[in-house]
Scaffold this motif. Structure first.
Motif, PDB file in Angstrom:
ATOM      1  N   GLN A   1     -10.859 -51.174  27.601  1.00  0.00           N
ATOM      2  CA  GLN A   1      -9.562 -51.639  27.100  1.00  0.00           C
ATOM      3  C   GLN A   1      -9.629 -52.993  26.397  1.00  0.00           C
ATOM      4  O   GLN A   1      -8.705 -53.349  25.657  1.00  0.00           O
ATOM      5  CB  GLN A   1      -8.564 -51.745  28.268  1.00  0.00           C
ATOM      6  N   LYS A   2     -10.687 -53.738  26.586  1.00  0.00           N
ATOM      7  CA  LYS A   2     -10.763 -55.073  25.967  1.00  0.00           C
ATOM      8  C   LYS A   2     -11.327 -55.040  24.556  1.00  0.00           C
ATOM      9  O   LYS A   2     -11.282 -56.048  23.839  1.00  0.00           O
ATOM     10  CB  LYS A   2     -11.581 -56.021  26.848  1.00  0.00           C
ATOM     11  N   TYR A   3     -11.853 -53.886  24.118  1.00  0.00           N
ATOM     12  CA  TYR A   3     -12.477 -53.819  22.799  1.00  0.00           C
ATOM     13  C   TYR A   3     -11.473 -53.384  21.739  1.00  0.00           C
ATOM     14  O   TYR A   3     -10.654 -52.490  21.970  1.00  0.00           O
ATOM     15  CB  TYR A   3     -13.677 -52.868  22.821  1.00  0.00           C
ATOM     16  N   THR A   4     -11.538 -54.030  20.577  1.00  0.00           N
ATOM     17  CA  THR A   4     -10.651 -53.717  19.458  1.00  0.00           C
ATOM     18  C   THR A   4     -11.477 -53.632  18.172  1.00  0.00           C
ATOM     19  O   THR A   4     -12.675 -53.921  18.161  1.00  0.00           O
ATOM     20  CB  THR A   4      -9.576 -54.804  19.284  1.00  0.00           C
ATOM     21  N   SER A   5     -10.788 -53.288  17.101  1.00  0.00           N
ATOM     22  CA  SER A   5     -11.462 -53.214  15.803  1.00  0.00           C
ATOM     23  C   SER A   5     -11.874 -54.592  15.298  1.00  0.00           C
ATOM     24  O   SER A   5     -12.672 -54.702  14.366  1.00  0.00           O
ATOM     25  CB  SER A   5     -10.549 -52.541  14.779  1.00  0.00           C
TER      26      SER A   5
ATOM     27  N   ASP B   1     -13.619 -56.751  17.011  1.00  0.00           N
ATOM     28  CA  ASP B   1     -14.956 -57.103  17.497  1.00  0.00           C
ATOM     29  C   ASP B   1     -15.913 -55.906  17.520  1.00  0.00           C
ATOM     30  O   ASP B   1     -17.048 -56.019  17.969  1.00  0.00           O
ATOM     31  CB  ASP B   1     -14.883 -57.720  18.902  1.00  0.00           C
ATOM     32  N   THR B   2     -15.450 -54.765  17.008  1.00  0.00           N
ATOM     33  CA  THR B   2     -16.262 -53.548  17.047  1.00  0.00           C
ATOM     34  C   THR B   2     -16.155 -52.809  15.722  1.00  0.00           C
ATOM     35  O   THR B   2     -15.051 -52.493  15.268  1.00  0.00           O
ATOM     36  CB  THR B   2     -15.776 -52.612  18.181  1.00  0.00           C
TER      37      THR B   2
ATOM     38  N   TYR C   1      -8.679 -43.546  22.928  1.00  0.00           N
ATOM     39  CA  TYR C   1      -8.534 -45.001  22.917  1.00  0.00           C
ATOM     40  C   TYR C   1      -9.048 -45.587  21.607  1.00  0.00           C
ATOM     41  O   TYR C   1      -8.395 -46.436  20.992  1.00  0.00           O
ATOM     42  CB  TYR C   1      -9.281 -45.634  24.095  1.00  0.00           C
ATOM     43  N   CYS C   2     -10.202 -45.129  21.185  1.00  0.00           N
ATOM     44  CA  CYS C   2     -10.786 -45.657  19.946  1.00  0.00           C
ATOM     45  C   CYS C   2      -9.885 -45.367  18.750  1.00  0.00           C
ATOM     46  O   CYS C   2      -9.609 -46.262  17.934  1.00  0.00           O
ATOM     47  CB  CYS C   2     -12.168 -45.054  19.723  1.00  0.00           C
TER      48      CYS C   2
ATOM     49  N   ILE D   1     -10.702 -48.120  16.037  1.00  0.00           N
ATOM     50  CA  ILE D   1     -12.160 -48.180  16.133  1.00  0.00           C
ATOM     51  C   ILE D   1     -12.740 -46.843  15.682  1.00  0.00           C
ATOM     52  O   ILE D   1     -12.503 -45.814  16.328  1.00  0.00           O
ATOM     53  CB  ILE D   1     -12.613 -48.477  17.577  1.00  0.00           C
TER      54      ILE D   1
ATOM     55  N   ASN E   1      -6.775 -47.441  18.579  1.00  0.00           N
ATOM     56  CA  ASN E   1      -7.005 -48.873  18.412  1.00  0.00           C
ATOM     57  C   ASN E   1      -7.854 -49.198  17.182  1.00  0.00           C
ATOM     58  O   ASN E   1      -8.417 -50.287  17.080  1.00  0.00           O
ATOM     59  CB  ASN E   1      -7.650 -49.445  19.679  1.00  0.00           C
TER      60      ASN E   1
END
Length: 238
Positions: free
Chosen positions: A39-43, A45-46, A64-65, A70, A68
């Motif tokens: 849940q802490k990853y977003t576009s 930083d990824t 999720y991806c 990703i 968000n």
């Protein structure tokens, strides 16, 4: 690329080695022990997620991806009852989704030749057709996703067969996929056309996971800047 690895088993670790060797950065590693950290990853930083997980969690991870922003490359199998939902999410959020049951270039050439041979062989009714797949003992889903994709390639030409069936050669109206699990096997798939007088086989034997990992990293790089749902036929122009 900044790659988020979702699934850090044998496949995830092999992908990491391949990606790092090519100069890519690993943005994070998500496994069942820290699944909530996804849940802490977003576009921000990824750049892309590569997802190889359990059938029970694959669709949730992919969702999720896509929600968000990703781009996601998935090789998880056993979850395809939700595939149309994933496609709809990709369209709704204008995302990028790449799916393959197998990322090996060799396997996808095998798929291509399998479809070609099936178109020819369906004209010769003396030959019955069947599939055999062999994997390692830790392989959860039976039959394998690659086995199912192989079956679908045959069924496109064999209109008289009513789908596929798992481990039931007595069901003559369906294409049988025999599944075997043995130690130290990466993945073997064999299509057999058999008559009373002879037998024809098309097969693929994987010697290591490196081919799968290489294809997944290729797909992740290819997906950059694209929008929509794609597969290995798009990547390899088959």
């Amino acid at each position: 690329m900044r790659i988020l690895l979702i699934g850090y088993g044998k496949m995830g670790k092999t992908i990491e080695q391949m990606a790092v060797a090519q100069g890519h950065e690993i943005a994070g590693r998500i496994d069942h022990e820290n699944a909530q950290e996804l849940q802490k990853y977003t576009s921000a930083d990824t750049d892309v997620a590569i997802e190889f997980t359990h059938p029970a969690s694959a669709f949730e991870n992919i969702s999720y991806c896509l929600k968000n922003g990703i781009p996601v490359v998935s090789g998880s199998t056993g979850w395809l009852s939700h595939f149309e939902e994933a496609k709809a999410l990709c369209q709704e959020y204008q995302g990028a989704f790449f799916y393959a049951s197998n990322y090996s270039v060799g396997v996808n050439l095998f798929f291509h030749f399998n479809e070609y041979i099936a178109r020819k062989m369906q004209e010769y009714q003396a030959y019955g057709v069947s599939i055999r797949e062999i994997h390692h003992l830790q392989k959860v889903d039976k039959p394998s996703g690659t086995g199912i994709t192989t079956a679908e390639g045959i069924l496109a030409s064999y209109k008289d067969l009513e789908g596929w069936v798992a481990d039931n050669p007595e069901e003559k109206t369906k294409l049988n996929i025999a599944s075997e699990r043995e130690p130290n096997v990466v993945g073997t798939h064999i299509v057999t056309y058999s008559s009373e007088v002879d037998q024809i086989e098309l097969g693929h034997v994987a010697h290591s996971r490196a081919g799968f990992a290489e294809g997944a990293v290729m797909a992740a790089a290819w997906l950059q800047g694209r929008q929509g749902v794609y597969g290995m036929k798009d990547l390899l122009n088959l």
